[in-house]
Enzyme design. Structure first.
Site, PDB file in Angstrom:
ATOM      1  N   HIS A  34      43.331  36.338  56.582  1.00 52.63           N
ATOM      2  CA  HIS A  34      43.085  37.185  55.408  1.00 52.63           C
ATOM      3  C   HIS A  34      41.639  37.685  55.384  1.00 52.63           C
ATOM      4  O   HIS A  34      41.009  37.763  54.336  1.00 52.63           O
ATOM      5  CB  HIS A  34      43.473  36.455  54.119  1.00 52.63           C
ATOM      6  CG  HIS A  34      44.964  36.334  53.988  1.00 52.63           C
ATOM      7  ND1 HIS A  34      45.734  37.339  53.455  1.00 52.63           N
ATOM      8  CD2 HIS A  34      45.803  35.353  54.363  1.00 52.63           C
ATOM      9  CE1 HIS A  34      47.015  36.966  53.499  1.00 52.63           C
ATOM     10  NE2 HIS A  34      47.083  35.770  54.047  1.00 52.63           N
ATOM     11  N   LEU A 124      54.486  34.612  63.470  1.00 44.39           N
ATOM     12  CA  LEU A 124      53.801  34.586  64.772  1.00 44.39           C
ATOM     13  C   LEU A 124      53.619  35.997  65.325  1.00 44.39           C
ATOM     14  O   LEU A 124      53.600  36.211  66.536  1.00 44.39           O
ATOM     15  CB  LEU A 124      54.589  33.714  65.761  1.00 44.39           C
ATOM     16  CG  LEU A 124      54.699  32.232  65.375  1.00 44.39           C
ATOM     17  CD1 LEU A 124      55.597  31.479  66.361  1.00 44.39           C
ATOM     18  CD2 LEU A 124      53.321  31.562  65.319  1.00 44.39           C
ATOM     19  N   SER A 127      56.516  41.209  64.296  1.00 38.53           N
ATOM     20  CA  SER A 127      56.687  42.644  64.038  1.00 38.53           C
ATOM     21  C   SER A 127      55.682  43.448  64.858  1.00 38.53           C
ATOM     22  O   SER A 127      56.020  44.501  65.408  1.00 38.53           O
ATOM     23  CB  SER A 127      56.631  42.983  62.545  1.00 38.53           C
ATOM     24  OG  SER A 127      55.423  42.596  61.987  1.00 38.53           O
ATOM     25  N   GLU A 159      53.536  50.055  60.666  1.00 39.37           N
ATOM     26  CA  GLU A 159      53.727  49.042  59.607  1.00 39.37           C
ATOM     27  C   GLU A 159      53.475  49.654  58.237  1.00 39.37           C
ATOM     28  O   GLU A 159      54.245  49.447  57.308  1.00 39.37           O
ATOM     29  CB  GLU A 159      52.741  47.880  59.789  1.00 39.37           C
ATOM     30  CG  GLU A 159      52.986  47.032  60.973  1.00 39.37           C
ATOM     31  CD  GLU A 159      53.775  45.754  60.682  1.00 39.37           C
ATOM     32  OE1 GLU A 159      54.061  45.447  59.509  1.00 39.37           O
ATOM     33  OE2 GLU A 159      54.106  45.071  61.666  1.00 39.37           O
ATOM     34  N   ASP A 171      47.139  41.410  64.326  1.00 37.74           N
ATOM     35  CA  ASP A 171      48.304  41.083  65.158  1.00 37.74           C
ATOM     36  C   ASP A 171      48.474  42.126  66.262  1.00 37.74           C
ATOM     37  O   ASP A 171      48.730  41.798  67.426  1.00 37.74           O
ATOM     38  CB  ASP A 171      49.584  41.034  64.308  1.00 37.74           C
ATOM     39  CG  ASP A 171      49.485  40.027  63.179  1.00 37.74           C
ATOM     40  OD1 ASP A 171      48.494  39.262  63.141  1.00 37.74           O
ATOM     41  OD2 ASP A 171      50.387  40.003  62.326  1.00 37.74           O
ATOM     42  N   TYR A 221      50.859  39.367  49.549  1.00 39.16           N
ATOM     43  CA  TYR A 221      49.934  39.887  50.566  1.00 39.16           C
ATOM     44  C   TYR A 221      49.275  41.164  50.041  1.00 39.16           C
ATOM     45  O   TYR A 221      48.048  41.318  50.076  1.00 39.16           O
ATOM     46  CB  TYR A 221      50.686  40.165  51.871  1.00 39.16           C
ATOM     47  CG  TYR A 221      49.789  40.575  53.012  1.00 39.16           C
ATOM     48  CD1 TYR A 221      49.302  39.641  53.904  1.00 39.16           C
ATOM     49  CD2 TYR A 221      49.414  41.912  53.192  1.00 39.16           C
ATOM     50  CE1 TYR A 221      48.472  40.016  54.961  1.00 39.16           C
ATOM     51  CE2 TYR A 221      48.588  42.297  54.229  1.00 39.16           C
ATOM     52  CZ  TYR A 221      48.122  41.348  55.115  1.00 39.16           C
ATOM     53  OH  TYR A 221      47.283  41.725  56.147  1.00 39.16           O
TER      54      TYR A 221
HETATM   55  C1  GLA Z   1      49.486  38.982  58.636  1.00 42.02           C
HETATM   56  C2  GLA Z   1      48.960  40.401  58.843  1.00 42.02           C
HETATM   57  C3  GLA Z   1      47.595  40.372  59.520  1.00 42.02           C
HETATM   58  C4  GLA Z   1      46.629  39.422  58.807  1.00 42.02           C
HETATM   59  C5  GLA Z   1      47.298  38.066  58.562  1.00 42.02           C
HETATM   60  C6  GLA Z   1      46.428  37.162  57.735  1.00 42.02           C
HETATM   61  O1  GLA Z   1      49.756  38.389  59.874  1.00 42.02           O
HETATM   62  O2  GLA Z   1      49.847  41.133  59.660  1.00 42.02           O
HETATM   63  O3  GLA Z   1      47.056  41.669  59.571  1.00 42.02           O
HETATM   64  O4  GLA Z   1      46.159  39.989  57.614  1.00 42.02           O
HETATM   65  O5  GLA Z   1      48.555  38.205  57.912  1.00 42.02           O
HETATM   66  O6  GLA Z   1      45.278  36.873  58.415  1.00 42.02           O
END
Ligand code: GLA
Length: 390
Positions: A34, A124, A127, A159, A171, A221
């Site tokens: 985050h 993990l 997506s 996304e 990610d 989120y």
């Molecule tokens: C998800 C989001 C990432 C990041 C994490 C938290 O995986 O896709 O961009 O914000 O949560 O670190």
């Protein structure tokens, strides 16, 4: 699922072999959660659990796509890829085609088979692996390449615009840029990446999957993103020298308490302290001090739980069970939270005890039992094989 198995299933589905197969890895974030969407620091690895995308170029203007995980098949017309997707995973595939086209990149008709051993929805990075894997396959079909940053930002756009997920860049950038046996330090403000050698001599990284994903995850989120933006707005009004939460150091947080409510103070404290933990953890990797790295992981979990409110009972239980095992150096939730996975750093000798402790003390308490497995740091997305010229 191996590339051979993807080929076999591709034949069952489409009646012939794929032209090539793309391996697109999942990720485990070692520390720095985050923080990406506030221009902060993150330190993930790509893991040896991947999506495999078998691809064959065909005439016409349709993507014919099979998902092994969902046992579903759909046809996506390239002239209107994002209209009315049939299945939950289809917008990611259709969105990739739409964004590639929007950027003027030629997309050809193809048959795609999506399989592999990365579990969907486990936190993990599945997506991101799907978007990056499909984008890499569609680019390979026309022999085009994008830089790792360009590919990651394209997939993040998918996304945001087609999957209703306001994620950060971690990610996708991990999937496009990671290197085997290294962690990837990402400065999400500049998109600069650095490969940090992961010398785990005598230790292992272990993923512990809660098996749950709470339905509040997506809404919360987005709310955390809004809270961070609101906190930054208030701080910028009070102090014109600040343009990002990244500009704030721990000693300054107190100075902004009067312009933030109690919740926003905690949010800012998490982001600011997490950024400094990522820096310290990077130093610990360079210095080979795994015990210090483990302690920072555990501190990070406490901050995500207490200040950022993104943990849950299952994650907290797994962390505390793991930390009770001799030889476990640190443990934390990884990724977005509200379920998903914990990552633990444990001496190799202690891994069997960790596995037994988790099954003994966790299983049977919640809706799902835990899955425990060690992970290795692997390379970024890549094309595994090709017989297009044959
Ligand atoms: C998800 C989001 C990432 C990041 C994490 C938290 O995986 O896709 O961009 O914000 O949560 O670190």
């Amino acid at each position: 699922m191996s590339a051979d198995l993807v080929s076999t299933e591709f034949v069952e589905c489409f009646g012939h072999l794929p032209d090539f197969t793309v391996r697109s890895p999942g990720r485990v974030n070692l520390i720095g959660d985050h923080t990406d969407y506030t221009g902060g620091l993150v330190l993930p690895i790509a893991i040896d659990r991947s999506l495999l995308v078998g691809a064959r170029i065909v005439d016409g203007t349709v993507l014919d796509v099979c998902s092994a995980h969902f046992d579903q098949r759909t046809r996506i017309p390239l002239d209107k890829p994002v209209d009315d997707p049939e299945y939950s995973w289809a917008p990611y595939v259709a969105g990739v085609a739409a964004v590639l086209k929007q950027r003027g990149i030629d997309v050809r008709g193809a048959q795609l088979f999506i399989g592999g051993d990365l579990p969907p929805g486990a936190g993990l990075g599945s997506s991101a692996a799907l978007e990056v894997g499909v984008a890499t396959a569609l680019l390979e079909a026309t022999r085009q390449r994008l830089s790792p940053v360009a590919l990651a930002t394209l997939c993040r756009q998918v996304e945001h615009e087609h999957a209703n997920s306001p994620c950060g860049i971690m990610d996708q950038l991990c999937c496009t840029s990671a290197r085997a046996d290294h962690a990837l330090l990402i400065d999400c403000r500049t998109m600069k990446t650095e490969h940090i050698p992961l010398k785990l001599d005598g230790a292992a990284l272990v993923v512990i999957d809660t098996g749950v994903r709470h339905s509040i995850a997506e809404g919360e989120y987005a709310r955390r993103r809004r809270e961070c933006a609101a906190a930054l707005g208030a701080i910028m009004q009070a102090d014109a020298s600040i343009s990002s939460l990244r500009d704030i150091d721990e000693g300054q947080i107190g100075a902004y308490e009067t312009c933030l409510d109690e919740t926003l103070v905690r949010r800012v404290r998490h982001v600011v302290t997490e950024n400094s933990r990522v820096s310290l953890a990077t130093d610990a990797l360079w210095g080979g001090t795994l015990a210090a790295f483990g302690e920072l992981m555990t501190e990070s979990h406490a901050s995500l739980n207490e200040d950022f409110d993104v943990s849950c009972d299952e994650l907290n239980d797994l962390v505390s069970i793991a930390l009770r095992v001799d030889g476990v150096l640190g443990a934390r939730m990884t990724g977005g939270g509200f379920g998903g996975c914990v990552v633990a750093l444990a001496s190799t000798d202690s891994v069997p005890d960790l596995v037994s402790a988790i099954h003994e003390l966790y299983d049977g308490r919640y809706d799902a039992d835990a899955l425990v497995y060690p992970v290795q740091a692997v390379n970024a997305v890549g094309v595994l094989e090709g017989n297009r010229d044959a």
